[in-house]
Design a protein around this motif. Structure first.
Motif, PDB file in Angstrom:
ATOM      1  N   ARG A  97       0.841  -1.194   0.000  1.00  0.00           N
ATOM      2  CA  ARG A  97       0.000   0.000   0.000  1.00  0.00           C
ATOM      3  C   ARG A  97       0.881   1.250   0.000  1.00  0.00           C
ATOM      4  O   ARG A  97       1.880   1.326   0.719  1.00  0.00           O
ATOM      5  CB  ARG A  97      -0.917   0.005   1.219  1.00  0.00           C
ATOM      6  CG  ARG A  97      -1.842   1.207   1.302  1.00  0.00           C
ATOM      7  CD  ARG A  97      -2.744   1.149   2.523  1.00  0.00           C
ATOM      8  NE  ARG A  97      -3.651   0.023   2.465  1.00  0.00           N
ATOM      9  CZ  ARG A  97      -3.822  -0.852   3.438  1.00  0.00           C
ATOM     10  NH1 ARG A  97      -3.144  -0.720   4.558  1.00  0.00           N
ATOM     11  NH2 ARG A  97      -4.664  -1.858   3.309  1.00  0.00           N
ATOM     12  N   TYR A  98       0.487   2.203  -0.839  1.00  0.00           N
ATOM     13  CA  TYR A  98       1.173   3.495  -0.911  1.00  0.00           C
ATOM     14  C   TYR A  98       0.131   4.595  -0.854  1.00  0.00           C
ATOM     15  O   TYR A  98      -1.023   4.407  -1.267  1.00  0.00           O
ATOM     16  CB  TYR A  98       1.986   3.617  -2.201  1.00  0.00           C
ATOM     17  CG  TYR A  98       3.189   2.695  -2.249  1.00  0.00           C
ATOM     18  CD1 TYR A  98       4.426   3.109  -1.773  1.00  0.00           C
ATOM     19  CD2 TYR A  98       3.076   1.405  -2.760  1.00  0.00           C
ATOM     20  CE1 TYR A  98       5.528   2.268  -1.803  1.00  0.00           C
ATOM     21  CE2 TYR A  98       4.165   0.557  -2.801  1.00  0.00           C
ATOM     22  CZ  TYR A  98       5.387   0.990  -2.318  1.00  0.00           C
ATOM     23  OH  TYR A  98       6.479   0.162  -2.344  1.00  0.00           O
ATOM     24  N   GLY A  99       0.540   5.752  -0.334  1.00  0.00           N
ATOM     25  CA  GLY A  99      -0.380   6.865  -0.227  1.00  0.00           C
ATOM     26  C   GLY A  99       0.288   8.180  -0.572  1.00  0.00           C
ATOM     27  O   GLY A  99       1.514   8.273  -0.677  1.00  0.00           O
ATOM     28  N   VAL A 100      -0.542   9.196  -0.752  1.00  0.00           N
ATOM     29  CA  VAL A 100      -0.056  10.547  -0.994  1.00  0.00           C
ATOM     30  C   VAL A 100      -0.904  11.494  -0.159  1.00  0.00           C
ATOM     31  O   VAL A 100      -2.130  11.344  -0.065  1.00  0.00           O
ATOM     32  CB  VAL A 100      -0.122  10.915  -2.497  1.00  0.00           C
ATOM     33  CG1 VAL A 100      -1.558  10.919  -3.000  1.00  0.00           C
ATOM     34  CG2 VAL A 100       0.548  12.247  -2.769  1.00  0.00           C
ATOM     35  N   GLY A 101      -0.248  12.443   0.506  1.00  0.00           N
ATOM     36  CA  GLY A 101      -0.963  13.392   1.343  1.00  0.00           C
ATOM     37  C   GLY A 101      -1.733  14.415   0.530  1.00  0.00           C
ATOM     38  O   GLY A 101      -1.359  14.751  -0.602  1.00  0.00           O
ATOM     39  N   LEU A 102      -2.838  14.912   1.096  1.00  0.00           N
ATOM     40  CA  LEU A 102      -3.652  15.934   0.457  1.00  0.00           C
ATOM     41  C   LEU A 102      -3.457  17.269   1.168  1.00  0.00           C
ATOM     42  O   LEU A 102      -3.177  17.318   2.374  1.00  0.00           O
ATOM     43  CB  LEU A 102      -5.136  15.545   0.483  1.00  0.00           C
ATOM     44  CG  LEU A 102      -5.521  14.261  -0.265  1.00  0.00           C
ATOM     45  CD1 LEU A 102      -7.020  14.026  -0.169  1.00  0.00           C
ATOM     46  CD2 LEU A 102      -5.088  14.333  -1.721  1.00  0.00           C
ATOM     47  N   ARG A 103      -3.616  18.339   0.418  1.00  0.00           N
ATOM     48  CA  ARG A 103      -3.492  19.670   0.982  1.00  0.00           C
ATOM     49  C   ARG A 103      -4.682  19.971   1.897  1.00  0.00           C
ATOM     50  O   ARG A 103      -5.782  19.441   1.720  1.00  0.00           O
ATOM     51  CB  ARG A 103      -3.417  20.710  -0.136  1.00  0.00           C
ATOM     52  CG  ARG A 103      -2.166  20.559  -0.989  1.00  0.00           C
ATOM     53  CD  ARG A 103      -2.205  21.496  -2.168  1.00  0.00           C
ATOM     54  NE  ARG A 103      -1.012  21.323  -3.006  1.00  0.00           N
ATOM     55  CZ  ARG A 103      -0.832  21.907  -4.169  1.00  0.00           C
ATOM     56  NH1 ARG A 103      -1.790  22.701  -4.663  1.00  0.00           N
ATOM     57  NH2 ARG A 103       0.275  21.708  -4.851  1.00  0.00           N
ATOM     58  N   ALA A 104      -4.452  20.850   2.838  1.00  0.00           N
ATOM     59  CA  ALA A 104      -5.509  21.211   3.793  1.00  0.00           C
ATOM     60  C   ALA A 104      -6.509  22.162   3.146  1.00  0.00           C
ATOM     61  O   ALA A 104      -6.184  22.909   2.218  1.00  0.00           O
ATOM     62  CB  ALA A 104      -4.882  21.849   5.033  1.00  0.00           C
ATOM     63  N   GLY A 105      -7.733  22.126   3.650  1.00  0.00           N
ATOM     64  CA  GLY A 105      -8.753  23.060   3.214  1.00  0.00           C
ATOM     65  C   GLY A 105      -9.300  22.814   1.829  1.00  0.00           C
ATOM     66  O   GLY A 105      -9.683  23.772   1.129  1.00  0.00           O
TER      67      GLY A 105
END
Length: 656
Positions: A97-105
């Motif tokens: 499993r791999y992920g990518v962070g999302l920007r806030a707001g």
């Protein structure tokens, strides 16, 4: 005067046209290469509508993949990047499993997740899906229609893969044919040319694959083949290291070919010749196994179940293919271009081919079990159907080989040729060497003969130059006569036809094998299908957020609506619970009370009450909701819309 090889005739032309047509049909009908890794899950899942923006997007694969900084991109409805660009490795045990962070707001709307990576067996994979925050919206994101590894670059890369297999077979099988079956073939020019062309084909195809690797797994633009930064990145991958190692081993193979066709045929002492043949056999086997290992280490044998067994088996499989099909190619050339081919050489190759088929059957059976895994996958997946085609072609090839073996047993040199060989061995050797090399070169025996002819002509008062010319013409005529006599041998003609048919079927078989190595195995395809069907069902995928919709009707005023429930992360331990109560038109509905209860009936646990807090109109939340055990949980939601109007609705979900 030089002689020419006999014309192959209309039968050869028809067979080659048939083989080309079958090959074209296979290549034209082949879909773009689908890799051996598959996307088995995502968080959020495809089409999900989440109440609040997630902190990251996670992707789960069936096997290990190679990620780059741009492997996962999240695009907002306007097509702008919504992710941070930081890939996170979330692998644990057998879970990839791999992920990518999302920007806030992030605002509400539909977001597109586009991903592209390379599976552990070197094939590119890509895909896209959408999820929505708050509510779905229109999106302006346009994804490319071209599949990963497709387009002109994919076609060129596929051709290079095919040529690399063909070159390897001719190089290894041709060298083995000369050493084991026909040592005298080391001095035959057509045989030399065939093996050298196999080396050149494999080397050129490997270089082409190394240059095309960057655009093949990335942009798909042919111009990127000469991007030095991209080439450097390729060299740092497992596939790049395998291709580089193959080029280094081909340097050793070039030395092997030089000795085989240079020093080896010049050895006259039997002991020296035997020792050199032994050394060539050991060295050639090591180099051939090393080249075969570059495929095993970089492609499907290195991934999946039992890689420690699969890689040596794959090497044996490739060597057996090369010994059979490569030797068959050289035998075909010898039958048409070198009539001096002895019956015992053909008989030896028949034994080698039988041993190769035995090894192919054993290794192929293991590989089929490993890649298919079930009877349903054999007929219900693309890989399984291609495998059945390959088995059918192999059966046809074995049948034709049996016919060739029968012709070999009947093959015998004519009594006249035997007599010529016994009484005039030196002259035959010189004439055959001259005709087989096709170069018109003058050997030392030729020089002695020409000198004797000149002396005799001077004594007889004849022009010496004219006498030498006449002698060579007589020799050429004698050689042509011997070729015609051998061509008229019905056993040899029958063997030629059967071997030619074998070669035509082998061309198609090699094409099917090349396509097969670029197709997702049946075992993986079935696992991905099961995971996909589970994700699409009413129950949540294990270890992923639970997102469900529960319509309700309390029977009173404003008594109809929908409860959207989200349980994150949807696994054992603490979870965050969010409930959104909406009217039928999608607007928030303010209700005086809402309650939740969780029950695991299989373990007699529950109901566990949860009292969410009101956050705002239509939004209720509870933190730290404990799920003690994984299993099939019943989620009951009680909605009260007035002092007397309420209802309880429930749904079963699987929580990991």
């Amino acid at each position: 005067m030089t002689t020419t090889a006999p014309r192959l005739g209309t039968a050869l032309a028809r067979l080659l046209v048939l083989a080309a047509a079958l090959l074209g049909t296979l290549l034209a009908g082949a879909a773009p290469a689908s890799a051996h890794a598959a996307l088995t899950g995502s968080d959020p899942k495809d089409g999900a509508v989440v109440a609040t923006a997630p902190k990251e997007v996670n992707l789960t694969f069936s096997e290990q993949v190679a990620m780059s900084p741009d492997s996962i991109r999240v695009l907002d409805p306007a097509g702008r990047r919504a992710d941070t660009g930081e890939i996170r490795d979330l692998c644990s045990g057998s879970v990839v499993r791999y992920g990518v962070g999302l920007r806030a707001g992030l605002p509400d709307g539909t977001y597109t997740v586009a991903w592209q990576t390379v599976s552990a067996d070197s094939h590119p994979i890509a895909g896209a899906f959408t999820f929505s925050i708050g509510a779905p919206s229109t999106t302006s994101v346009a994804l490319p229609d071209q599949a990963a590894g497709g387009g002109p670059v994919g076609v060129l890369y596929g051709i290079a893969r095919y040529l690399s297999y063909a070159g390897f077979a001719v190089l290894v099988g041709g060298g083995a044919f000369v050493l084991v079956c026909w040592p005298r073939g080391a001095s035959v020019r057509p045989v030399q040319q065939t093996v050298v062309r196999g080396w050149l084909t494999l080397t050129g195809a490997t270089l082409a694959m190394l240059l095309l690797r960057n655009p093949y797994t990335g942009s798909g633009e042919l111009a990127d083949a000469f991007d030095l930064a991209g080439l450097k990145a390729v060299l740092e991958t497992k596939t790049g290291a395998a291709l580089t190692s193959r080029l280094l081993l081909l340097g050793a193979a070039a030395l092997f070919v030089a000795v085989l066709f240079g020093a080896y045929p010049r050895r006259t002492d039997p002991k020296e010749r035997k020792d050199l043949a032994f050394g060539l056999g050991i060295g050639g086997t090591v180099v051939a196994a090393g080249i075969a290992g570059t495929w095993a280490l970089a492609e499907h044998a290195s991934t999946g179940i039992q890689p420690g067994i699969a890689m040596p088996v794959d090497i044996l499989h490739l060597l057996a293919v090369a010994a059979w099909l490569g030797g068959l190619t050289v035998l075909l050339v010898a039958l048409y271009r070198a009539p001096s081919l002895e019956r015992r050489a053909v008989a030896r190759f028949s034994k080698v081919a039988f041993g190769s088929v035995t090894v192919l059957a054993a290794t192929g059976l293991y590989q089929s079990w490993r890649q298919v895994g079930s009877w349903s996958a054999l007929t219900g997946t693309s890989y399984g159907r291609l495998l059945l085609v390959k088995i059918g072609l192999l059966a046809v090839l074995v049948g034709i080989a049996w016919i060739s073996r029968r012709w070999t047993q009947r093959l015998a040199d004519s009594s006249e040729t035997d007599a010529d060989t016994d009484t005039d061995t030196d002259t035959d050797a010189r004439l055959e060497a001259e005709s087989e090399t096709g170069a018109g070169a003058v050997s030392e025996s030729d020089t002695d003969t020409d000198t004797d002819t000149e002396r005799e002509s001077e004594a007889a008062g004849i022009d010496p130059e004219r006498a030498v010319q006449l002698a060579r013409q007589r020799a050429a005529v004698a050689t042509a006569r011997r070729k015609r006599e051998r061509d008229a041998d019905p056993e040899r003609a029958g063997l030629r036809r059967s071997v030619l048919t074998e070669a035509a079927v082998a061309v198609v078989l090699l094409a099917v094998t090349t396509i097969l190595t670029s197709t997702e195995p049946g075992r993986t395809e079935e696992e991905a299908g099961r995971a996909g069907s589970t994700a699409a069902g009413p129950a949540a995928v294990p270890d992923r957020p639970v997102d469900i919709r529960l319509p309700f009707d309390t029977g009173g005023v404003d008594g109809k609506g929908v409860v959207r429930l989200s349980l994150d992360p949807g696994r054992t331990g603490a979870n965050a619970l969010h409930l959104f109560v909406e009217r039928p038109n999608g607007k928030p509905l303010d209700v005086p009370e809402i309650k939740v209860a969780l029950t695991l009936e299989a373990k007699d646990i529950g109901p566990l009450p949860v009292a969410p807090d009101r956050i705002q109109t239509g939004h209720w939340s509870a933190s730290g909701v404990q799920i003690p055990l994984p299993g099939e949980w019943k989620i009951q939601v009680t909605v009260r819309t007035s002092e007397i109007d309420q209802t309880t609705i429930d749904k079963n979900v699987k929580i990991g």
